[in-house]
Design a protein around this motif. Structure first.
Motif, PDB file in Angstrom:
ATOM      1  N   TYR A  74       0.843  -1.197   0.000  1.00 14.29           N
ATOM      2  CA  TYR A  74       0.000   0.000   0.000  1.00 14.29           C
ATOM      3  C   TYR A  74       0.880   1.250   0.000  1.00 14.29           C
ATOM      4  N   LEU A  75       1.888   1.288   0.858  1.00 16.24           N
ATOM      5  CA  LEU A  75       2.816   2.420   0.908  1.00 16.24           C
ATOM      6  C   LEU A  75       3.553   2.557  -0.419  1.00 16.24           C
ATOM      7  N   ALA A  76       4.030   1.447  -0.937  1.00 14.58           N
ATOM      8  CA  ALA A  76       4.769   1.474  -2.202  1.00 14.58           C
ATOM      9  C   ALA A  76       3.894   2.013  -3.333  1.00 14.58           C
ATOM     10  N   ALA A  77       2.651   1.593  -3.397  1.00 19.26           N
ATOM     11  CA  ALA A  77       1.749   2.052  -4.454  1.00 19.26           C
ATOM     12  C   ALA A  77       1.457   3.541  -4.317  1.00 19.26           C
ATOM     13  N   ARG A  78       1.172   3.990  -3.117  1.00 17.07           N
ATOM     14  CA  ARG A  78       0.887   5.421  -2.908  1.00 17.07           C
ATOM     15  C   ARG A  78       2.103   6.276  -3.237  1.00 17.07           C
ATOM     16  N   LEU A  79       3.277   5.833  -2.814  1.00 15.69           N
ATOM     17  CA  LEU A  79       4.497   6.586  -3.092  1.00 15.69           C
ATOM     18  C   LEU A  79       4.764   6.630  -4.589  1.00 15.69           C
ATOM     19  N   ARG A  80       4.611   5.490  -5.260  1.00 13.83           N
ATOM     20  CA  ARG A  80       4.816   5.438  -6.716  1.00 13.83           C
ATOM     21  C   ARG A  80       3.895   6.408  -7.434  1.00 13.83           C
ATOM     22  N   ILE A  81       2.645   6.416  -7.054  1.00 15.67           N
ATOM     23  CA  ILE A  81       1.670   7.299  -7.697  1.00 15.67           C
ATOM     24  C   ILE A  81       1.996   8.762  -7.422  1.00 15.67           C
ATOM     25  N   VAL A 127       4.885  10.183  -6.467  1.00 16.60           N
ATOM     26  CA  VAL A 127       6.142  10.598  -7.087  1.00 16.60           C
ATOM     27  C   VAL A 127       5.968  10.702  -8.602  1.00 16.60           C
ATOM     28  N   GLY A 128       5.283   9.745  -9.196  1.00 22.59           N
ATOM     29  CA  GLY A 128       5.044   9.779 -10.637  1.00 22.59           C
ATOM     30  C   GLY A 128       4.249  10.997 -11.062  1.00 22.59           C
ATOM     31  N   ARG A 129       3.190  11.291 -10.342  1.00 22.15           N
ATOM     32  CA  ARG A 129       2.366  12.452 -10.685  1.00 22.15           C
ATOM     33  C   ARG A 129       3.135  13.756 -10.497  1.00 22.15           C
ATOM     34  N   LEU A 130       3.872  13.858  -9.409  1.00 23.10           N
ATOM     35  CA  LEU A 130       4.651  15.072  -9.156  1.00 23.10           C
ATOM     36  C   LEU A 130       5.709  15.253 -10.248  1.00 23.10           C
ATOM     37  N   SER A 131       6.394  14.184 -10.584  1.00 20.60           N
ATOM     38  CA  SER A 131       7.405  14.253 -11.630  1.00 20.60           C
ATOM     39  C   SER A 131       6.792  14.660 -12.972  1.00 20.60           C
ATOM     40  N   ARG A 132       5.672  14.057 -13.326  1.00 20.09           N
ATOM     41  CA  ARG A 132       4.988  14.386 -14.575  1.00 20.09           C
ATOM     42  C   ARG A 132       4.546  15.837 -14.584  1.00 20.09           C
ATOM     43  N   ARG A 133       3.982  16.298 -13.490  1.00 22.14           N
ATOM     44  CA  ARG A 133       3.506  17.684 -13.391  1.00 22.14           C
ATOM     45  C   ARG A 133       4.648  18.665 -13.611  1.00 22.14           C
ATOM     46  N   ILE A 134       5.787  18.398 -12.984  1.00 21.07           N
ATOM     47  CA  ILE A 134       6.941  19.283 -13.124  1.00 21.07           C
ATOM     48  C   ILE A 134       7.469  19.241 -14.556  1.00 21.07           C
ATOM     49  N   ARG A 135       7.553  18.054 -15.153  1.00 24.14           N
ATOM     50  CA  ARG A 135       8.023  17.938 -16.542  1.00 24.14           C
ATOM     51  C   ARG A 135       7.103  18.674 -17.496  1.00 24.14           C
ATOM     52  N   GLN A 149       3.437  20.024   7.105  1.00 26.51           N
ATOM     53  CA  GLN A 149       3.640  19.178   5.928  1.00 26.51           C
ATOM     54  C   GLN A 149       5.047  19.365   5.356  1.00 26.51           C
ATOM     55  N   ARG A 150       5.520  20.622   5.289  1.00 27.06           N
ATOM     56  CA  ARG A 150       6.886  20.870   4.802  1.00 27.06           C
ATOM     57  C   ARG A 150       7.908  20.205   5.727  1.00 27.06           C
ATOM     58  N   ALA A 151       7.669  20.258   7.046  1.00 29.33           N
ATOM     59  CA  ALA A 151       8.576  19.609   7.999  1.00 29.33           C
ATOM     60  C   ALA A 151       8.573  18.096   7.774  1.00 29.33           C
ATOM     61  N   ALA A 152       7.422  17.533   7.466  1.00 33.09           N
ATOM     62  CA  ALA A 152       7.333  16.089   7.203  1.00 33.09           C
ATOM     63  C   ALA A 152       8.102  15.720   5.937  1.00 33.09           C
ATOM     64  N   VAL A 153       7.999  16.558   4.904  1.00 32.30           N
ATOM     65  CA  VAL A 153       8.748  16.307   3.667  1.00 32.30           C
ATOM     66  C   VAL A 153      10.247  16.380   3.957  1.00 32.30           C
ATOM     67  N   LEU A 154      10.655  17.401   4.706  1.00 28.64           N
ATOM     68  CA  LEU A 154      12.067  17.540   5.061  1.00 28.64           C
ATOM     69  C   LEU A 154      12.563  16.325   5.846  1.00 28.64           C
ATOM     70  N   ALA A 155      11.759  15.872   6.779  1.00 32.11           N
ATOM     71  CA  ALA A 155      12.144  14.706   7.592  1.00 32.11           C
ATOM     72  C   ALA A 155      12.220  13.434   6.743  1.00 32.11           C
ATOM     73  N   ALA A 156      11.406  13.362   5.689  1.00 29.69           N
ATOM     74  CA  ALA A 156      11.386  12.168   4.835  1.00 29.69           C
ATOM     75  C   ALA A 156      12.516  12.153   3.806  1.00 29.69           C
ATOM     76  N   LEU A 157      13.175  13.283   3.578  1.00 23.26           N
ATOM     77  CA  LEU A 157      14.198  13.343   2.531  1.00 23.26           C
ATOM     78  C   LEU A 157      15.303  12.297   2.661  1.00 23.26           C
ATOM     79  N   PRO A 158      15.881  12.060   3.855  1.00 19.61           N
ATOM     80  CA  PRO A 158      16.925  11.025   3.908  1.00 19.61           C
ATOM     81  C   PRO A 158      16.411   9.655   3.458  1.00 19.61           C
ATOM     82  N   ALA A 159      15.205   9.309   3.809  1.00 20.57           N
ATOM     83  CA  ALA A 159      14.644   8.019   3.395  1.00 20.57           C
ATOM     84  C   ALA A 159      14.407   8.014   1.887  1.00 20.57           C
ATOM     85  N   LEU A 160      13.891   9.094   1.329  1.00 22.58           N
ATOM     86  CA  LEU A 160      13.658   9.166  -0.110  1.00 22.58           C
ATOM     87  C   LEU A 160      14.968   9.108  -0.869  1.00 22.58           C
ATOM     88  N   GLU A 161      15.987   9.812  -0.372  1.00 22.83           N
ATOM     89  CA  GLU A 161      17.292   9.775  -1.018  1.00 22.83           C
ATOM     90  C   GLU A 161      17.894   8.375  -0.970  1.00 22.83           C
TER      91      GLU A 161
END
Length: 144
Positions: free
Chosen positions: A11-18, A20-28, A126-138
């Protein structure tokens, strides 16, 4: 019977994939007029150049004829420089031109600004949560 790795969460993997994919597509989609394969090729040349056409085709996982078309389009826009290959007189090596390096800087700047604007819409928490998640995402993008 297959065993799931410890901590696996489909479930986590699917949500993250979606997400990240949508965010990447939006930026592109919101930046630049350089098609994705051409942009990826410029990045490969920047990171690993000078390269032969065949080396670029392998790096980009495309056929040599496809890479020929990509390089022709980049050459037409003066984003690359072709030079004789000192090791093989039949080949050329490709490097970034000043214009190609400038395009990469501009695209990166535009994409960072777009992501910054999206981050600004988040709450402080939410920004603090994103910042805290960066090491795991990297860690997800480093090779094992």
């Amino acid at each position: 019977m297959t065993s799931e790795p410890v901590g696996a969460d489909p479930y986590l993997a699917a949500r993250l994939r979606i997400a990240v994919g949508r965010l990447s597509r939006r930026i592109r989609l919101d930046t630049n007029d350089v098609p994705p394969l051409q942009l990826s090729t410029l990045t490969s040349i920047e990171e690993h150049g000078p390269l032969r056409l065949g080396e670029l085709a392998v790096r980009e996982a495309v056929t040599a004829p496809t890479m020929t078309r990509v390089l022709a389009a980049l050459d037409e826009r003066d984003l690359i420089v072709r030079s004789p290959d000192p090791d093989d007189a039949r080949s050329t090596r490709v490097t970034l031109s000043e214009a190609g390096a400038r395009v990469l800087r501009e695209v990166r700047s535009q994409r960072t600004a777009l992501l910054d604007a999206r981050l600004a819409r988040l709450t402080d928490e939410q920004r603090a949560a994103v910042l805290a998640a960066l090491p795991a995402l990297e860690a997800l993008v480093t090779e094992e």
